[in-house]
Design a protein around this motif. Structure first.
Motif, PDB file in Angstrom:
ATOM      1  N   LEU A   1     103.418  32.555 -43.896  1.00  0.00           N
ATOM      2  CA  LEU A   1     104.475  33.448 -44.353  1.00  0.00           C
ATOM      3  C   LEU A   1     105.745  32.621 -44.543  1.00  0.00           C
ATOM      4  CD1 LEU A   1     102.345  35.315 -42.883  1.00  0.00           C
ATOM      5  CD2 LEU A   1     104.262  36.876 -42.452  1.00  0.00           C
TER       6      LEU A   1
ATOM      7  N   ASP B   1     109.789  32.388 -46.380  1.00  0.00           N
ATOM      8  CA  ASP B   1     110.867  33.034 -47.143  1.00  0.00           C
ATOM      9  C   ASP B   1     110.990  32.340 -48.494  1.00  0.00           C
ATOM     10  OD1 ASP B   1     111.889  30.784 -45.759  1.00  0.00           O
ATOM     11  OD2 ASP B   1     113.944  31.452 -46.038  1.00  0.00           O
TER      12      ASP B   1
ATOM     13  N   ILE C   1     108.716  41.213 -42.169  1.00  0.00           N
ATOM     14  CA  ILE C   1     107.751  40.264 -41.601  1.00  0.00           C
ATOM     15  C   ILE C   1     106.697  41.001 -40.785  1.00  0.00           C
ATOM     16  CG2 ILE C   1     107.502  38.284 -40.050  1.00  0.00           C
ATOM     17  CD1 ILE C   1     110.389  37.514 -40.863  1.00  0.00           C
TER      18      ILE C   1
ATOM     19  N   LEU D   1     102.574  41.103 -41.385  1.00  0.00           N
ATOM     20  CA  LEU D   1     101.623  40.732 -40.330  1.00  0.00           C
ATOM     21  C   LEU D   1     100.685  41.884 -40.000  1.00  0.00           C
ATOM     22  CD1 LEU D   1     103.936  38.710 -37.885  1.00  0.00           C
ATOM     23  CD2 LEU D   1     102.020  37.800 -39.218  1.00  0.00           C
TER      24      LEU D   1
ATOM     25  N   LEU E   1     104.802  31.062 -39.517  1.00  0.00           N
ATOM     26  CA  LEU E   1     105.948  31.743 -40.121  1.00  0.00           C
ATOM     27  C   LEU E   1     107.028  30.695 -40.324  1.00  0.00           C
ATOM     28  CD1 LEU E   1     107.626  34.221 -41.009  1.00  0.00           C
ATOM     29  CD2 LEU E   1     108.272  34.510 -38.602  1.00  0.00           C
TER      30      LEU E   1
ATOM     31  N   CYS F   1     107.015  38.953 -33.435  1.00  0.00           N
ATOM     32  CA  CYS F   1     105.895  38.398 -34.202  1.00  0.00           C
ATOM     33  C   CYS F   1     104.752  38.000 -33.279  1.00  0.00           C
ATOM     34  CB  CYS F   1     106.362  37.195 -35.021  1.00  0.00           C
ATOM     35  SG  CYS F   1     107.444  37.617 -36.395  1.00  0.00           S
TER      36      CYS F   1
ATOM     37  N   LEU G   1     101.014  32.543 -33.095  1.00  0.00           N
ATOM     38  CA  LEU G   1     101.688  32.201 -34.346  1.00  0.00           C
ATOM     39  C   LEU G   1     102.585  30.981 -34.143  1.00  0.00           C
ATOM     40  CD1 LEU G   1     102.146  33.163 -37.307  1.00  0.00           C
ATOM     41  CD2 LEU G   1     104.102  34.472 -36.455  1.00  0.00           C
TER      42      LEU G   1
ATOM     43  N   PHE H   1     105.814  28.786 -35.370  1.00  0.00           N
ATOM     44  CA  PHE H   1     107.089  29.012 -36.046  1.00  0.00           C
ATOM     45  C   PHE H   1     107.685  27.666 -36.480  1.00  0.00           C
ATOM     46  CE2 PHE H   1     106.423  32.480 -33.133  1.00  0.00           C
ATOM     47  CZ  PHE H   1     106.792  33.604 -33.851  1.00  0.00           C
TER      48      PHE H   1
END
Length: 920
Positions: free
Chosen positions: A398, A400, A440, A444, A459, A480, A487, A489
């Motif tokens: 994911l 931006d 977000i 998910l 992410l 998240c 996950l 980051f």
């Protein structure tokens, strides 16, 4: 005289009040019985009252000298008063008090009085002993305080590497105020006689107290806990400092306490000699720069060069008849330190075992990471290293969409299935904000519903954004992880390296949030809260989950990476960057792949000067990062206030506030601006604690559409060409001024002068304008401020690059490399063939990244379908620079035949995967 409310910080108040006091006392000394004498006396008394509240937090001039100054005034010794104040101010302004004793008697001679530290040569300044201050926290009377200072003074030795002075405060709250006011403090001695409350009552100080304290009720503390609690609280505010606790409690009682930054405990009575040595040792540990020191020593060695780099030791320059100017410009040391050797006391960046390894470990300590890695070719490379190390082909990431282009290219290299996230648009200013947490979570949860959560890997978000939007990092990670407990980051903090050293900012950095969450997940209270929420949310629908602040399971894995452009916001040579790692699974899962990715993207010939600058930059922020960041914020706040309150500037310019740049639903605190002319300064602590997004105060976005110039023209033709002011970010109708740790108050003053001159010129221009000229000006302003094309959202990937219609991820790698064959591509004109193709029902699919500057983000990526909104936005753009677009040829797109072949190939691949994994 300006009131307290005119100042954002006590440091500004103190500096300006001493300056004003000098002017007032000099005027009173010249004419003690004149017409202005009464007004001057009132002014001086007001300044004394203001300074009395804050002066006790600094060692120079100190309360004793300050009281002496007041006595000179009370005894009407105005000549002596003016002389003393002048000499104090001079010492504060030049930094002379850091180097020597300042004589304050009127008949004393100070041969160095007019010596300004800034005017000394770098060589001379490097030979001086660095100065700092030690705060002693104890409720002492005047005689006890003098006895304590004398004891420390006796221990000074000529061979000591540093020089320090003592400042005393009586209470826990005064100590918190002191470490926030006084940037000279590097160590704190906490003695058992301290009390809780401060005698100071000032709104400015209350804001600092609210920032420092995390204890629900400080008044409930037992007196014997004041010392340990103070050490813990200071660790939250300025974790780089050293504390030494003197306690009367037993070893058993003290052993189980969280002592924060306490380096050593002294029982019953401190040993002054041991304290002195520990203080010096503690500061020395931050002052050490292993690689820079090794490089300096290498440059002094007599060396025969029989390897690469003719420039090493400067030989190819000193022997030249034609490039002596280069040697003269740079000086000899940079060439003496140039080498490709990894021996002779140096080290290898690719396999560090010596001073580079030590330097990276010190950087890890400074920035709060578990591991830190240096990079000499910028954060673009850092981003690709992390993505390649963590993301496998087919993993869902994911991202931006308006992030830096290095991330998009990283997705291509890694073969990721990309889910592009849309930030909220700021159509009025032609820029994007940040990605809402709700968006977000929705992505998910949708992936989870489709059975794809196991493929979700990472992410990737930008914090803070170029325009200064800062995420609530801890909350983002927490919610998240509640959906995807493992996950990864990746926080792109290219513009946020300085944040670690600002008490308010630190809480919104990736490394701080990771450390906080790791501690939280281990707590019993978190496990209880998680179990309770799981019962409450059993069978909950999507809307309920989106509206609930989700709690992750206690076994969630904290896996955070931050990439920082050290050279952008801290001291480093160009392209000096760092990767900070706080990953619970790094050793077991990511270390080998990270090492390979690091090897892939890092040069085997890294620039040692850049590595040395990263080492020294780390030293600086551990010893004076707090001071420099504080000054940076103050400079930006002063700029905001000056522009917002100037009647001329308000006519053509507007400083964009939090209310302008962050929608109301993302500002739970209700705070709309850092400064309001009607209300004064806003206490921003609440919004930085709770709001989903906040605005970085160090970035000032100025709407310039009211001048009739677009942002790019205002930047290039006005600021740069006419006034020599450099900026690098604009939008259709805004320009961005970024303060940094090198920004001075003089720079701010010059900018304000320039803006006022521009406003005056516009006034004169409009005064002389004809009616038609005025209409033309008003039309240009209207076009820039009101008739703006809406920013388009990400449309979708073409079906040939997707796995299904259920979720939005796409294979950007296949699209990128499909375009390598020119037979698969064609060019369509924006005003003709593109529109015609879309109207005929064809899907027009981009074959390249299309990035207009400004705004500087990709509005199209390979494999993305061109939507009507994107086409209209591109046609409305009036910028001269669009990366990936050929004005002479048009938009590069895939041919219809290529898309048909891609659909077939994709269908065959999906069928093969389904058979391989027995997926129906």
């Amino acid at each position: 005289m300006q009131s307290m409310d005119d100042y954002y910080s006590a440091v500004q108040l103190r500096n300006d009040h001493w300056s004003t006091l000098k002017e007032a006392t000099a005027a009173l000394a010249r004419d003690p019985n004149g017409e202005r004498a009464k007004a001057l006396s009132d002014k001086i008394e007001d300044i004394f009252d203001s300074l009395a509240l804050v002066e006790g937090y600094w060692a120079f001039p100190g309360l004793q000298v300050f009281d002496r100054v007041r006595r000179q005034y009370n005894h009407k010794s105005y000549d002596d008063l003016a002389f003393t104040v002048q000499r104090i101010l001079r010492a504060l302004t030049t930094g002379a008090y850091r180097r020597r004793l300042i004589p304050l008697e009127r008949d004393s001679v100070d041969v160095e009085e007019h010596e300004d530290e800034a005017t000394q040569s770098l060589e001379a300044r490097s030979l001086a002993k660095p100065y700092f201050e030690v705060m002693v926290v104890d409720n002492l009377n005047e005689h006890q305080e003098q006895w304590l200072k004398n004891n420390f003074a006796k221990l000074r030795r000529p061979e000591d590497p540093f020089h320090y002075e003592i400042v005393t405060v009586p209470s826990l709250k005064d100590a918190l105020i002191g470490v926030l006011f006084n940037h000279n403090i590097q160590a704190i001695i906490v003695r058992p006689g301290l009390v809780l409350d401060s005698q100071v009552e000032l709104e400015l100080l209350k804001r600092y107290i609210s920032q420092a304290s995390s204890v629900d009720n400080l008044n409930a503390l037992e007196p014997e806990n004041y010392g340990p609690e103070l050490c813990r609280l200071i660790a939250q505010v300025r974790p780089e400092l050293d504390a030494y606790l003197v306690t009367e409690r037993s070893v058993e009682e003290i052993a189980g306490l969280d002592l924060g930054i306490c380096r050593r405990v002294f029982y019953n009575q401190e040993d002054f000699s041991e304290l002195h040595l520990n203080i010096l040792r503690g500061v020395q540990s931050r002052y050490n720069t292993p690689f820079f020191t090794a490089l300096v020593e290498y440059s002094k060695q007599p060396t025969g060069v029989f390897h690469a780099m003719p420039i090493s030791r400067g030989k190819s320059i000193t022997r030249s008849h034609w490039i002596q100017d280069m040697g003269a410009f740079y000086g000899p040391n940079i060439f003496m330190a140039e080498t490709s050797a990894t021996s002779g006391g140096l080290d290898s960046l690719l396999e560090p075992h010596g001073p580079i390894k030590e330097a990276q470990e010190l950087a890890s300590r400074a920035f709060g990471s578990k591991q830190t890695f240096f990079a000499t070719n910028g954060t673009s490379t850092c981003n690709k290293i992390v993505v390649q190390a963590l993301v496998r082909p087919g993993d869902i990431v994911l991202v931006d969409r308006d992030c830096h282009k290095s991330h998009h290219y990283g997705m291509v290299l890694a073969g990721a299935q990309v889910v592009y996230l849309d930030s909220y648009p700021l159509n009025e200013y032609s820029m994007y904000g940040a990605v809402p947490l709700r968006e977000i979570k929705h992505q998910l949860l949708q992936l989870k519903e489709q059975g794809k959560l196991d493929r979700v890997r990472m992410l990737l978000l930008t914090n803070c954004t170029f325009d200064g939007i800062v995420y609530n990092v801890e909350r983002m990670m927490e919610e998240c992880l509640a959906i995807k407990p493992d996950l990864v980051f990746l926080w792109d903090e290219a513009w946020f390296a300085f944040a670690r050293f600002g008490p308010i900012y630190r809480h919104r950095t990736a490394m701080n949030a990771a450390n906080t969450l790791r501690a939280k997940f281990r707590s019993e209270s978190h496990a209880i809260a998680y179990e309770a929420q799981q019962k409450a949310l059993a069978g909950a629908d999507l809307e309920t989950l989106l509206n609930t602040r989700l709690i992750p399971p206690p076994n969630a894995r904290v896996r955070a990476y931050a990439t920082q452009s050290t050279h952008k916001t801290l001291t480093s040579l160009r392209q000096g960057s760092m990767i900070h790692v706080n990953d619970q699974d790094f050793k077991g899962e990511a270390e080998a792949s990270f090492h390979e990715a690091y090897m892939t993207h890092t040069s085997t010939s890294p620039n040692y000067q850049i590595i040395a600058s990263l080492d020294v930059g780390r030293r600086q922020v551990e010893l004076e990062g707090f001071e420099f960041v504080q000054r940076q914020v103050e400079a930006a706040m002063s700029m905001r206030r000056a522009i917002s309150t100037h009647p001329k500037l308000k006519k053509y310019f507007k400083v964009l506030t939090s209310g302008d740049m962050i929608p109301e639903e993302h500002r739970e605190s209700g705070v709309t601006s850092h400064y309001n002319p009607e209300q004064g300064w806003t206490d921003i602590w609440d919004c930085w604690q709770n709001d989903e997004f906040v605005l970085d105060a160090t970035r000032v976005t100025l709407a310039v559409g009211g001048t009739g110039w677009d942002g790019d023209t205002f930047k290039t033709k006005i600021l740069m060409d006419k006034y020599g002011i450099q900026i690098n970010k604009t939008s259709r109708n805004t320009v961005l001024f970024m303060t940094n740790i090198g920004t001075t108050r003089s720079s701010i003053a010059y900018l304000i002068e320039v803006l006022v001159e521009i406003a005056n010129d516009l006034d004169d221009l409009l005064d002389d304008a004809s009616m038609m000229e005025r209409r033309g000006f008003e039309k240009r302003v209207s076009n820039l401020m009101h008739e703006l094309p809406p920013l388009p959202d990400f449309s979708r990937f073409h079906d040939g690059f997707r796995t299904d219609d259920a979720t939005s991820e796409g294979d950007i790698r296949s699209a990128f490399f499909l375009a390598y064959d020119e037979n698969n591509c064609d060019y369509l004109e924006l005003d003709g063939s593109v529109k015609a193709a879309m109207e005929s029902g064809q899907e027009v699919v981009s074959a390249s990244f299309i990035i207009p500057y400004p705004p500087g983000f990709p509005i199209l990526v390979p494999g993305q379908v061109v939507s009507k909104e994107i086409l209209e936005f591109m046609r409305a753009l009036d910028v001269s620079e669009i990366h990936g677009y050929r004005p002479d040829l048009g938009l590069r797109v895939f041919t219809q035949d290529a898309l048909k072949q891609q659909l077939k190939a994709n269908a065959a691949r999906l069928k093969m995967n389904a058979e391989r994994y027995k997926i129906t």
